[in-house]
Scaffold this motif. Sequence first.
Motif, mmCIF file in Angstrom:
data_model
loop_
_atom_site.group_PDB
_atom_site.id
_atom_site.type_symbol
_atom_site.label_atom_id
_atom_site.label_comp_id
_atom_site.label_asym_id
_atom_site.label_seq_id
_atom_site.Cartn_x
_atom_site.Cartn_y
_atom_site.Cartn_z
ATOM 1 N N SER A 55 29.931 27.135 -0.719
ATOM 2 C CA SER A 55 30.608 26.382 -1.979
ATOM 3 C C SER A 55 29.803 26.627 -3.342
ATOM 4 O O SER A 55 28.553 27.015 -3.215
ATOM 5 N N ASP A 56 30.782 26.990 -4.299
ATOM 6 C CA ASP A 56 29.863 27.153 -5.562
ATOM 7 C C ASP A 56 29.735 25.712 -6.277
ATOM 8 O O ASP A 56 29.201 25.648 -7.463
ATOM 9 N N MET A 57 30.338 24.864 -5.814
ATOM 10 C CA MET A 57 30.258 23.323 -6.378
ATOM 11 C C MET A 57 30.151 22.583 -5.383
ATOM 12 O O MET A 57 30.509 22.492 -4.011
ATOM 13 N N THR A 58 29.563 21.243 -5.636
ATOM 14 C CA THR A 58 29.819 20.056 -4.663
ATOM 15 C C THR A 58 30.781 19.094 -4.684
ATOM 16 O O THR A 58 30.881 18.122 -3.983
ATOM 17 N N SER A 59 31.787 19.502 -5.460
ATOM 18 C CA SER A 59 32.854 18.693 -5.754
ATOM 19 C C SER A 59 34.088 18.821 -4.630
ATOM 20 O O SER A 59 33.978 19.724 -4.090
ATOM 21 N N GLY A 60 35.010 17.968 -4.826
ATOM 22 C CA GLY A 60 36.255 17.756 -4.012
ATOM 23 C C GLY A 60 35.730 17.814 -2.594
ATOM 24 O O GLY A 60 34.732 17.191 -2.262
ATOM 25 N N HIS B 168 30.944 20.984 15.650
ATOM 26 C CA HIS B 168 30.343 22.260 15.142
ATOM 27 C C HIS B 168 28.978 22.067 14.823
ATOM 28 O O HIS B 168 28.827 21.170 13.998
ATOM 29 N N GLU B 169 28.389 23.313 14.892
ATOM 30 C CA GLU B 169 26.978 23.387 14.027
ATOM 31 C C GLU B 169 27.232 23.806 12.635
ATOM 32 O O GLU B 169 27.978 25.161 12.661
ATOM 33 N N VAL B 170 26.455 23.557 11.909
ATOM 34 C CA VAL B 170 27.033 24.386 10.444
ATOM 35 C C VAL B 170 25.660 24.671 9.830
ATOM 36 O O VAL B 170 25.019 23.970 9.835
ATOM 37 N N LEU B 171 26.047 25.825 9.112
ATOM 38 C CA LEU B 171 25.141 26.561 8.308
ATOM 39 C C LEU B 171 25.612 26.374 6.770
ATOM 40 O O LEU B 171 26.770 26.314 6.740
ATOM 41 N N THR B 172 24.786 26.091 5.903
ATOM 42 C CA THR B 172 25.238 25.708 4.530
ATOM 43 C C THR B 172 24.734 27.095 3.627
ATOM 44 O O THR B 172 23.563 27.390 3.623
ATOM 45 N N HIS B 173 25.516 27.522 2.445
ATOM 46 C CA HIS B 173 24.951 28.365 1.495
ATOM 47 C C HIS B 173 25.448 27.774 0.027
ATOM 48 O O HIS B 173 26.588 27.053 -0.083
ATOM 49 N N GLY B 174 25.059 28.282 -1.002
ATOM 50 C CA GLY B 174 25.326 28.198 -2.198
ATOM 51 C C GLY B 174 25.163 26.743 -2.688
ATOM 52 O O GLY B 174 23.663 26.225 -2.298
ATOM 53 N N ALA B 175 25.684 25.869 -3.407
ATOM 54 C CA ALA B 175 25.791 24.761 -3.750
ATOM 55 C C ALA B 175 25.385 23.642 -2.824
ATOM 56 O O ALA B 175 24.833 22.530 -2.931
ATOM 57 N N LEU B 176 25.571 24.024 -1.483
ATOM 58 C CA LEU B 176 25.465 23.225 -0.329
ATOM 59 C C LEU B 176 23.934 23.334 0.273
ATOM 60 O O LEU B 176 23.513 22.888 1.171
ATOM 61 N N GLU C 20 18.258 25.461 -3.443
ATOM 62 C CA GLU C 20 17.400 26.616 -3.852
ATOM 63 C C GLU C 20 18.036 28.133 -3.726
ATOM 64 O O GLU C 20 17.354 29.084 -3.821
ATOM 65 N N GLU C 21 19.319 27.895 -3.278
ATOM 66 C CA GLU C 21 20.288 29.123 -3.140
ATOM 67 C C GLU C 21 21.084 29.366 -4.377
ATOM 68 O O GLU C 21 21.473 28.380 -4.966
ATOM 69 N N ARG C 22 21.271 30.500 -4.678
ATOM 70 C CA ARG C 22 22.234 30.845 -5.973
ATOM 71 C C ARG C 22 23.632 30.134 -5.511
ATOM 72 O O ARG C 22 24.163 30.544 -4.509
ATOM 73 N N ASP C 23 23.995 29.439 -6.506
ATOM 74 C CA ASP C 23 25.422 28.817 -6.282
ATOM 75 C C ASP C 23 26.493 29.462 -6.544
ATOM 76 O O ASP C 23 27.535 28.912 -6.733
ATOM 77 N N ASP C 24 26.354 30.637 -7.423
ATOM 78 C CA ASP C 24 27.793 31.196 -7.786
ATOM 79 C C ASP C 24 28.543 31.507 -6.834
ATOM 80 O O ASP C 24 28.151 32.050 -5.640
ATOM 81 N N TRP C 25 29.640 31.635 -6.883
ATOM 82 C CA TRP C 25 30.713 31.953 -5.864
ATOM 83 C C TRP C 25 30.599 33.127 -5.063
ATOM 84 O O TRP C 25 30.981 33.409 -3.630
ATOM 85 N N ALA C 26 30.561 34.189 -5.916
ATOM 86 C CA ALA C 26 30.133 35.684 -5.139
ATOM 87 C C ALA C 26 29.055 35.759 -4.399
ATOM 88 O O ALA C 26 29.285 36.056 -3.111
ATOM 89 N N TRP C 27 27.996 35.075 -4.510
ATOM 90 C CA TRP C 27 26.916 34.821 -3.882
ATOM 91 C C TRP C 27 26.916 34.101 -2.633
ATOM 92 O O TRP C 27 26.557 34.473 -1.596
ATOM 93 N N ALA C 28 27.426 32.837 -3.004
ATOM 94 C CA ALA C 28 27.404 32.062 -1.861
ATOM 95 C C ALA C 28 28.432 32.439 -0.858
ATOM 96 O O ALA C 28 27.986 32.397 0.282
#
Length: 151
Positions: free
Chosen positions: A7-12, A26-34, A37-45
């Motif tokens: 996600s690019d945001m932590t809202s909603g 489920h086992e969960v891996l997280t990216h972006g705003a979640l 230290e990761e880039r949180d822009d939607w394209a990268w996440a």
Amino acid sequence: MRISVSSDMTSGVAGKLVAELESRGHEVLTHGALSPEERDDWAWASEAAARDVADGRADQAVVCCWTGTGASIAANKVPGVRAALCADAYTAQGARRWNDANALALSLRVVSEPLLGEILDAWFAGAASEEPDDRANVAHVDGIAAQPSAR
Ligand SMILES: O=C[C@H](O)[C@H](O)[C@H](O)COP(=O)(O)O
């Protein structure tokens, strides 16, 4: 199942998604705003979650942004990933059945918590069709990115 979530945001529903998926076993891996230290822009996440699927680190992805559009576009650029932007359970069911979608794209603005539950119920209940026509469509889609235009 192992699910890579971005996600690019932590809202909603972004803030509820990881716990919701874990509560379903489920086992969960997280990216972006979640993920700190990761880039949180939607394209990268979204790319990061999609690459987890393409590279076998995850079975499926759930990619989120404000509209879900950018997340779905980015995920679909990763070969082998078939992302579906779903704002209702019927679309999620069809995406699994007819498109063998392996990435669920969600809008943080449109999807409420109750709707998230409905969409995930439909998504995880659905199995990909084994009908030859359906498999041919999915195989063709996977090959499009690798081929020059035939027209
Ligand atoms: O498709 C794009 C998404 O809806 C983004 O979440 C939206 O554009 C907001 O992105 P930003 O925070 O970079 O303006």
